[in-house]
Write an enzyme that holds these catalytic residues in place. Sequence first.
Site, PDB file in Angstrom:
ATOM      1  N   HIS A 250     -15.840 -11.065 -33.688  1.00 22.23           N
ATOM      2  CA  HIS A 250     -16.112 -10.954 -32.256  1.00 22.23           C
ATOM      3  C   HIS A 250     -17.609 -10.748 -32.011  1.00 22.23           C
ATOM      4  CE1 HIS A 250     -15.072  -9.544 -28.076  1.00 22.23           C
ATOM      5  NE2 HIS A 250     -16.200  -8.862 -28.242  1.00 22.23           N
ATOM      6  N   GLU A 251     -18.168  -9.731 -32.662  1.00 16.52           N
ATOM      7  CA  GLU A 251     -19.599  -9.460 -32.481  1.00 16.52           C
ATOM      8  C   GLU A 251     -20.431 -10.621 -33.013  1.00 16.52           C
ATOM      9  OE1 GLU A 251     -20.306  -7.103 -30.509  1.00 16.52           O
ATOM     10  OE2 GLU A 251     -18.373  -6.073 -30.586  1.00 16.52           O
ATOM     11  N   HIS A 254     -20.831 -13.166 -30.330  1.00 19.32           N
ATOM     12  CA  HIS A 254     -21.904 -12.751 -29.416  1.00 19.32           C
ATOM     13  C   HIS A 254     -23.281 -13.041 -30.027  1.00 19.32           C
ATOM     14  CE1 HIS A 254     -19.708 -10.738 -26.261  1.00 19.32           C
ATOM     15  NE2 HIS A 254     -19.126  -9.866 -27.068  1.00 19.32           N
ATOM     16  N   GLU A 280     -18.715 -13.214 -23.323  1.00 16.27           N
ATOM     17  CA  GLU A 280     -17.407 -12.850 -23.872  1.00 16.27           C
ATOM     18  C   GLU A 280     -16.612 -14.072 -24.304  1.00 16.27           C
ATOM     19  OE1 GLU A 280     -17.908  -9.053 -24.331  1.00 16.27           O
ATOM     20  OE2 GLU A 280     -16.044 -10.066 -24.850  1.00 16.27           O
TER      21      GLU A 280
END
Lengths: 486, 486
Positions: A250-251, A254, A280
Amino acid sequence: MQKIADLRYSSAVLQWDQETYMPVKGAAMRGRQLATLAELAHEQFTSPQMGSMLRSLKERRTLSAAEMRNVELSLQDYDKNCKLPASYVRRLSEATNLAFHAWIDARRKNTFSIFQQSLQHLIDLKKQEAEYLGYVHHPYDALLDEFDKGQTVAKLDNIFNSLRPRITEILEAVASRPQVEDGFLRGNFNKDAQWALGIEVLGLMGYDFEAGRQDISEHPFTTNFSSQDVRVTTRIDEKDFSNMLWSCIHEGGHALYEQGLPAGEYGLPLGEYCSLSIHESQSRLWENCIGRSNSFWEKYVYLLEKYFPEQFKNISTREFYKAINKVSPSFIRTEADELTYHFHVIIRYELEKMLIGGSLEPRDIPAAWNELYLKYLGIIVPDDRRGCLQDVHWSHGSFGYFSTYSIGSLYAAQFYAAIYGNSGSIIMPSNDLDIGKAAGWLTQHIYPHGRYYNSEELCALATGEKLNPDYFVSYATRKYKEIYGI
Amino acid sequence: MQKIADLRYSSAVLQWDQETYMPVKGAAMRGRQLATLAELAHEQFTSPQMGSMLRSLKERRTLSAAEMRNVELSLQDYDKNCKLPASYVRRLSEATNLAFHAWIDARRKNTFSIFQQSLQHLIDLKKQEAEYLGYVHHPYDALLDEFDKGQTVAKLDNIFNSLRPRITEILEAVASRPQVEDGFLRGNFNKDAQWALGIEVLGLMGYDFEAGRQDISEHPFTTNFSSQDVRVTTRIDEKDFSNMLWSCIHEGGHALYEQGLPAGEYGLPLGEYCSLSIHESQSRLWENCIGRSNSFWEKYVYLLEKYFPEQFKNISTREFYKAINKVSPSFIRTEADELTYHFHVIIRYELEKMLIGGSLEPRDIPAAWNELYLKYLGIIVPDDRRGCLQDVHWSHGSFGYFSTYSIGSLYAAQFYAAIYGNSGSIIMPSNDLDIGKAAGWLTQHIYPHGRYYNSEELCALATGEKLNPDYFVSYATRKYKEIYGI
């Protein structure tokens, strides 16, 4: 603009340090250092000279389209920032810092009341901010707009009201089927091995470790100090295999976005991300659409054999795929499956709407929180740590942020369909999931634009269509039908 | 003043990060971020309002002595800073940042020429700084004064000219005696065990880990962002036991000073250290007078048994004590014994004096460096890494810094005598070395004064006498006579 960016990025370094390495007693003075940086950046940005320079630039006919867009967006930001008094900016920064430490303490001690007073103060400040910024229908609109330009309560109510029954329908179908076995995801997963796996996965996603690094923090986050220094953090739970890995992916999503933004536009709008919803979409696309796909694990199952040969020796890729996609109402947002996740967001959205609208008092948060979890997910929250203290966002003063998680997921599904096609089965052969294809598409359609377009424009440009939640519903329906044999 | 301190401490966080965790590609934008912070701090501090506020405060009769001293010292700093144009401050900050990275690269590649151009630029800037600041006799005086108020070439020539023959005398006596065996200090010393030993020693010195932390960096240093966040760094050589430990104690001495400064005087002169000479007296007192004493190791020999039982199992405390005090001309300043150390400093002092005075060109540094090492220490420097590239200081633009190491050592010996008495044998029974006694004395006589007194005044107040190099000569003579049986 670049000097102001220097100040903002300096704040980001101080914040990163605060959440990773700062010793406890450093907190008080760090708070005032951050407040001074915030105040100065605000002062410099809202100086009358800045306004007149920007306005005179806007009249110049010789600027390129990109230069003109930088000027227009800067002027929008300028006008907006001028609505906030410098003293307010400093007070907010100081209050945020105190609230962050109160939250850490409250979470450790599992007691909401420790956090309540700081939170009350922050909410009062954010209400005041909404008044400074102005709004037409609901004060919360002013705050939503800060994270996703043009977002409103009316639009979100509309989206969530349409999404909720359709997700509930899938959830009910899932509940009627035999449940998925995922016990093997809990056990004993060595910290160092998890760390090394996370690093390897970030590497294969294309994260550039010469322009970033990973560290440990209480709450995982991505931050950056230029597009050449983009850092991620994670947390590791030795008892739970899922906790770290997908947070890491997830990070990483980003971070790829930040590393991909135009380096030459440092400090200027075109060097910045489009909106938090689009940000997101990047993390959720990688975490879920890719990182929880069967194709990904058919291809990278060797990673499990490499780092946890014992734990997964009797588990087939199919069993693993089903387990990491198990649908089950749970307490912690960051560990939720893709379906129930939206309820976690909707609950926070509704609470914030009431808090900022004034129909809910901060002292009543735990009760309201627990009531909504019972209503939407049918579960009884056992304590504050697994309830209203789980997220860092409010302690950062980030009201209006959570909804971007759901909207981002909807964008993610739409982008995923644009990249890999939406016609075939959700179960692709591993050869069809070339993650380089996603990286290439994002590098072409998302990263280079910075803030040139807003979320809806960017989505339309990239996919030929503005945000359409049907992509997510269709993706989720096909995925869970296949997994649960509905 | 406190807001300006916020900016300076923010710079310190960015610098700490740069030397510990920053990914390589972050360097370029970090350089401009630091330059902006430096420029802003300078701008704010040298504003005309600041000057008029300070001057009007100086006329107030109602200020306490401490308040008045804060005003006077701030005004001195103000007048001095006003001599430096803001554009110069920015250029220096940017040049320093480039030079730091050039130095890292040059050191890694063991090639001075990689560093030469950046260094030339820095030296030109520092010469210009000397002109801005003004001086009576020698441009180098202006730079020396920045690290130790009132220090001059004339004073230092005088001290070093008197010190050199007296140290040479001891060195010659040592050389005529059988040499000390210290081979057991080299071998294989596990990194993690060294790290844990360093942490334990910092703890027993009284370093507060809730108000600080230790990390790894290329060159060990201490930095702080308030008296409640004082960080040290170290480096570890698995082949060499001495490399880390005394560097750790050295930085610990610096850190205790910073942690002991009055927290209530944040950002004000009375919350700052007296001078770099006094700062160095703190590190050298702990590193050498205490950390290399027989009494310390009689008391703490169990640490060797705890962390390196194999390596030291056949070594007596006496043998260990002699080994860690072995006198032998060597290449690396930070690893030098207490006697030859002064020559390392004197060499750098003489080179800087010539560089700033204009009688030495940067391109000739390696040759001049090697010539002086041959002249004073009789050794042939094998390469730049073990020669003129070993220290970080020049890459920081710190010209005038090195002499504070020697002067600090002289202060250290004088303080040590004041704490433990100078009359008895240098070999104290372990019971006589109560390190709490040193901590107590420093907490009473050094830490609380901040910058109230200059180095000489503080020394006179604390010991009843101004700086007297005889203390060091007497300490060294007794110590090495005993060890070498002279």
